[in-house]
Write an enzyme that holds these catalytic residues in place. Structure first.
Site, PDB file in Angstrom:
ATOM      1  N   GLU A 158     156.951   9.071  76.495  1.00 28.06           N
ATOM      2  CA  GLU A 158     158.355   9.310  76.030  1.00 28.06           C
ATOM      3  C   GLU A 158     158.734   8.659  74.877  1.00 28.06           C
ATOM      4  O   GLU A 158     159.395   7.681  74.572  1.00 28.06           O
ATOM      5  CB  GLU A 158     159.362   8.595  77.259  1.00 28.06           C
ATOM      6  CG  GLU A 158     159.445   9.260  78.513  1.00 28.06           C
ATOM      7  CD  GLU A 158     160.523   8.788  79.557  1.00 28.06           C
ATOM      8  OE1 GLU A 158     160.860   7.817  79.354  1.00 28.06           O
ATOM      9  OE2 GLU A 158     160.664   9.512  80.394  1.00 28.06           O
ATOM     10  N   GLU A 313     156.726  13.972  85.207  1.00 31.07           N
ATOM     11  CA  GLU A 313     157.325  12.976  86.077  1.00 31.07           C
ATOM     12  C   GLU A 313     158.718  13.544  86.812  1.00 31.07           C
ATOM     13  O   GLU A 313     159.580  14.559  86.167  1.00 31.07           O
ATOM     14  CB  GLU A 313     157.837  11.756  85.195  1.00 31.07           C
ATOM     15  CG  GLU A 313     157.007  10.892  84.603  1.00 31.07           C
ATOM     16  CD  GLU A 313     157.549   9.692  83.982  1.00 31.07           C
ATOM     17  OE1 GLU A 313     158.640   9.133  84.344  1.00 31.07           O
ATOM     18  OE2 GLU A 313     156.774   9.232  82.981  1.00 31.07           O
TER      19      GLU A 313
HETATM   20  C1  GLA Z   1     160.384   7.127  82.669  1.00 35.01           C
HETATM   21  C2  GLA Z   1     159.133   6.444  82.334  1.00 35.01           C
HETATM   22  C3  GLA Z   1     158.517   6.156  83.420  1.00 35.01           C
HETATM   23  C4  GLA Z   1     159.181   5.088  84.343  1.00 35.01           C
HETATM   24  C5  GLA Z   1     160.321   6.431  84.998  1.00 35.01           C
HETATM   25  C6  GLA Z   1     161.212   5.994  85.813  1.00 35.01           C
HETATM   26  O1  GLA Z   1     160.430   8.537  82.865  1.00 35.01           O
HETATM   27  O2  GLA Z   1     158.397   7.548  81.647  1.00 35.01           O
HETATM   28  O3  GLA Z   1     157.362   5.122  82.909  1.00 35.01           O
HETATM   29  O4  GLA Z   1     159.912   4.273  83.878  1.00 35.01           O
HETATM   30  O5  GLA Z   1     161.201   6.780  83.708  1.00 35.01           O
HETATM   31  O6  GLA Z   1     162.189   6.899  86.310  1.00 35.01           O
END
Ligand code: GLA
Ligand code: ZN
Length: 685
Positions: A158, A313
């Site tokens: 991210e 994710e």
């Molecule tokens: C983000 C991060 C993850 C985690 C999630 C929790 O998407 O990439 O490492 O912290 O949030 O929802």
């Protein structure tokens, strides 16, 4: 394209199912790692994203590496048919690095340098950070790029945010010199004679700051563009450092719903687009609005490369960072996961595999809970989804055939919200875009979400809500699009500024004036409680009747070559045009002068879909809250029918022959869907 793309990984040419996996948290307890493999197989997981925040475990001291644990994990994967997206660990850096090289620490807009801690807070300009990243990435690649279990690279995590340190200020100035050549050109582009802001030396140029310059709109915009370029450049640097060892392995980076980075600029450096979706389901009695908006984001990420993407994710149950964390009600895990596949994802992946025991995400949902076994509701939901993904795996690589596109530019998004214009309490740009998109979603008409620089050729209809920032070239491109038979729909507050955020002179909507056939003279913001209305003209070409509410923004326009379809009902401008259509060449361009609500958008876009001959996924009227979309390999269509209505639904099918892909049974004349139900059907093209 309406055929089949080659799979994202030839090693695993099926729908991927898995999670972020952090075995380094459990190295002290090897039984856990053994048990993980058993549970992964039980859950039908075939892929894990590993090593995302492992830098301190991989390089505990500068130049001292420890790969044995990773060797073992990957070995175990290879023996058990589990694959890995291997991450570069640059999302969080080890403490030794911050201590030894403070320049890697990010400086905020307030010019205060961060202390060590947290994550996602590095200076992407720092040559030390780049060098250290290249070293660890190179080591990982040397060791694992040809490992049978490794199917690709998960670059960092991210990317986001900006750094205002001295190195970044210098890089910003160099970027500006390259862009403008001379300080005169920069002063002209940023209109710096206003408030005596003229720069007389490059060294005076500084990034936007809350206690410094933040009102030069052209600069705010260039800073955001610079931050995107710098981040893309860092990402490219990371990819180069891993690809040397095996150019074949695809690279992705997980994106999310942020505004700060123009993700389209990553298209050329990445092989696969992936994103992280965390919808807050179950607010109120149904999930219609949220379902539509998540559909929009899936469309957006798919459209970046117009290819299958990855849901990198999502949570198997709840998050722990949203204001309220609701559990997924029965059925919602299946619906929200398969929704991603419906919109073009070739994976369903989670954050996270196993709940951490400590620290800030210990209560974030995971496939394996603190209890440690498989006898949980969440695990059962995940395992059931694993079976569904295996059953529908033939959709892998199929394409999404959209003939409608929503125009959504990041720099327009930045500019329209920075404008200091008619409604600073909320111009609601994103929501407006979502509202227009939802009108297609409701009808089961697939949409791409594109930028001004994309090819308009594949589309019959382009919707450009609030195209405030519109380049001359974009105006010409849209003109050609309409001349060649396309349908354009534009709204108020369009064609106002050019790429430097300088107003178009000579009449709004500037470069869109010819294609829309109107001149926009004035615009006003309305208070929350204010209303105006749109009264459709008798016998208007669209065949729409009645009066619809207008709110928030009303623009006062004059028709030039356009035809009036409806008039304002109230205020001193009652009786003036509020909805128009212009014919140009073989196409048409509609203009909504005011913000209109969902009732109008639904009625209007039903007519547009008919008029433009856009195919609906099912040739039938869908109940409210039910949507459908399809993927195809050119011979077989895969139709996903989704129920976000919060009620059981009976959906008439359209007379074609359908088979349920999971059961292999014929679908009959109609489909029943439970609350949060989804069916995947198959038909011949
Ligand atoms: C983000 C991060 C993850 C985690 C999630 C929790 O998407 O990439 O490492 O912290 O949030 O929802
Ligand atoms: Zn910096």
């Amino acid at each position: 394209m309406t055929g089949k793309h080659s799979p994202i990984s030839s090693k695993l040419p099926v729908l991927m199912h898995g999670a972020d996996y952090n075995p380094e948290q459990w190295l002290h307890d090897p039984k856990v790692l053994e048990e993980d493999i058993r549970l992964m197989k039980l859950a039908g997981c075939n892929v894990m994203a590993i090593g995302i925040f492992s830098w301190a475990s991989l390089e505990p001291q500068e130049g001292v590496f420890s790969f044995e644990w990773m060797d073992q994990v990957l070995e175990r994967f290879a023996q058990n048919g589990i694959y890995a997206w291997l991450a570069t660990p640059s999302g969080a850096r080890p403490a030794w690095m911050s201590a030894q090289y403070p320049e890697v620490l990010r400086v905020g807009a307030n010019r205060v340098r961060n202390l060590h801690g947290m994550r996602h807070n590095h200076c992407y300009t720092s040559s030390v950070y780049r060098e250290k990243t290249a070293i660890i990435n190179g080591k990982l690649a040397e060791r694992y790029a040809k490992h049978p279990a490794v199917l690709g690279w998960h670059i960092s995590n991210e990317f986001g945010g900006d750094c205002h340190c001295g190195l970044c200020q210098d890089a910003f100035r160099s970027w500006l010199k390259k862009k403008y050549g001379t300080l005169e050109a920069l002063n002209a582009a940023w209109w710096t004679t206003f408030w005596a802001h003229t720069y007389t030396d490059w060294s005076q140029v500084e990034s936007p700051a809350p206690h410094g310059e933040n009102m030069v709109h052209g600069m705010n915009l260039d800073w955001r563009r610079f931050v995107t370029d710098q981040t893309v450049d860092f990402c490219r640097h990371e990819i180069e450092s891993v690809k040397k060892a095996n150019p074949e392995l695809p690279a992705t980076t997980n994106m999310h719903m942020i505004e700060g980075l123009d993700y389209r600029k990553f298209a050329d450096v990445l092989d696969v687009i992936s994103w992280d979706a965390y919808p807050t389901w179950h607010q109120g009695t149904n999930d219609i609005k949220l379902g539509a908006s998540i559909g929009f984001y899936h469309d957006l990420f798919r459209s970046i490369r117009k290819k299958p993407f990855l849901l990198m994710e999502s949570t198997p149950s709840l998050t722990n960072w949203q204001p309220v964390s609701k559990l997924k009600q029965p059925g919602m895990h299946r619906l929200s996961s398969l929704q991603a596949v419906a919109h073009g994802s070739d994976s369903v992946q989670y954050f996270q595999w196993r709940k951490s025991r400590g620290s800030s995400e210990k209560f974030h949902g995971a496939v394996v809970d603190h209890v440690g076994h498989e006898h949980t509701r969440v695990f059962r939901d995940v395992a059931e989804l694993g079976r569904s993904l295996a059953a529908i795996s033939e959709v892998t690589g199929t394409s999404t055939p959209a003939e409608t596109a929503i125009l959504f530019d990041w720099d327009n998004r930045w500019a329209v919200k920075n404008a200091q214009g008619p409604r600073n309490m909320g111009i609601h740009y994103e929501q407006t875009v979502l509202d227009h998109h939802q009108a297609f979603w409701e009808q089961g008409v697939p949409t791409d979400v594109i930028g001004s620089e994309d090819d308009f050729g594949p589309y019959k209809v382009i919707i450009a809500p609030m195209l405030y920032m519109c380049r001359e070239e974009t105006g010409r491109k849209l003109e050609r699009f309409v001349e060649n038979g396309g349908t354009l729909v534009a709204t108020y507050w369009s064609g106002i500024v050019d790429e430097h955020d300088l107003c178009h002179l000579g009449g709004f909507p500037g470069p869109l004036r010819k294609v829309l056939g109107i001149w926009a003279e004035e615009i006003e913001g309305l208070y929350e409680e204010d209303r105006n209305g749109l009264a459709l003209s008798p016998d208007n070409a669209l065949g729409l009747t009645g009066t619809f509410e207008a709110h928030e923004i009303c623009e006062l326009i004059h028709v030039e070559s356009a035809e009036v379809l409806g008039l304002y009902t109230d205020s001193f401008y009652a009786g003036r045009p509020a909805l128009t259509v212009n014919s140009l060449g073989q196409g048409r361009a509609y203009y909504m002068a005011a913000r209109l609500k969902a009732d109008f958008l639904s009625a209007f876009y039903q007519r547009i879909v008919e008029e433009a001959g856009l195919p609906r996924t099912l040739n039938t009227d869908l109940p409210r809250g039910v949507t459908a979309t399809w993927r195809t390999d050119g011979e077989t269509d895969y139709v996903f029918v989704m129920n976000f209505s919060g009620m059981e639904q009976q959906i008439p099918l359209d007379g074609r022959e359908y088979t349920d892909l999971e059961s292999g049974e014929p679908a009959g004349d109609s489909l029943s869907l439970p609350v949060h139900g989804i069916a995947v059907l198959k038909r011949e093209v």
